[in-house]
Motif scaffolding. Structure first.
Motif, short mmCIF file in Angstrom:
data_model
loop_
_atom_site.label_atom_id
_atom_site.label_comp_id
_atom_site.label_asym_id
_atom_site.label_seq_id
_atom_site.Cartn_x
_atom_site.Cartn_y
_atom_site.Cartn_z
N ILE A 96 0.84 -1.19 0.00
CA ILE A 96 0.00 0.00 0.00
C ILE A 96 0.88 1.24 0.00
O ILE A 96 1.73 1.42 0.88
CB ILE A 96 -0.94 0.01 1.23
CG1 ILE A 96 -1.80 -1.26 1.26
CG2 ILE A 96 -1.79 1.27 1.25
CD1 ILE A 96 -2.68 -1.48 0.04
N SER A 99 -3.19 5.36 1.67
CA SER A 99 -4.45 4.95 2.29
C SER A 99 -4.92 6.14 3.11
O SER A 99 -4.62 6.25 4.30
CB SER A 99 -4.24 3.71 3.17
OG SER A 99 -5.48 3.29 3.73
N VAL A 109 -7.25 4.12 -1.71
CA VAL A 109 -6.13 3.21 -1.49
C VAL A 109 -5.39 3.09 -2.81
O VAL A 109 -6.00 2.83 -3.84
CB VAL A 109 -6.60 1.80 -1.04
CG1 VAL A 109 -5.43 0.84 -0.97
CG2 VAL A 109 -7.32 1.87 0.29
#
Length: 177
Positions: A96, A99, A109
């Motif tokens: 990721i 986020s 995201v």
């Protein structure tokens, strides 16, 4: 052949298409939709209902509006006692990058795909379930669908970027040409 404006106005759509050398598009096969594979694909890939609806339109599988498609899908889910809350699942494994609230995308995201380096973006979420730097596996739930940012209603935003440039996500949809 040159036509005047008045002559052009008198042409039917099929006549105009014939003059332009375009073949008339096929009529959709049907508006009876089997939602079993659609629901399976949504759950497996974490893609959007809007993309699947557009694919059906593009492949001339149906001709109903997006609103009708969503209503039928939600009715189908209700009859099958399935959750009415859609989730975003990671389409690929990776980590990721973002986020957080991202302006027009609302709660978003951004996932960097480990093996290819391209980026998957999931926007307009109601809740984010991952944090920057977190490693995720394909199919892991990363967010809940919502209507945040510049959005007119609950939906899922799915975007693919290669080298920072948006690309057609079509090849991410399993079982579709």
């Amino acid at each position: 052949k040159h036509l005047s404006y008045e002559q052009l106005q008198g042409l039917t759509d099929s006549e105009a298409q014939a003059m332009l050398g375009k073949r008339q598009s096929r009529q959709p096969k049907h508006d009876v939709i089997d939602f079993d594979p659609i629901h399976t694909e949504l759950q497996a890939k974490g893609i959007t209902l809007a993309l699947l609806w557009q694919e059906g339109i593009d492949h001339q599988e149906w001709s109903i509006s997006y609103g009708q498609f969503c209503r039928r899908y939600n009715q189908w889910k209700g009859r099958h006692n399935l959750s009415m809350r859609q989730v975003h699942k990671a389409g690929e494994g990776g980590f990721i990058e973002v986020s957080e609230y991202a302006g027009g995308l609302g709660y978003a995201v951004f996932l960097r795909v480990e093996c290819t380096g391209h980026q998957l973006r999931y926007g307009h979420n109601s809740q984010l379930l991952v944090t920057p730097g977190q490693a995720v596996k394909k199919g892991q739930v990363i967010a809940l669908m919502g209507s945040t940012g510049l959005s007119t209603g609950p939906h899922s935003h799915f975007e693919v970027r290669v080298g920072g440039v948006p690309v057609d996500p079509q090849h991410f949809l399993s079982g579709r040409p």
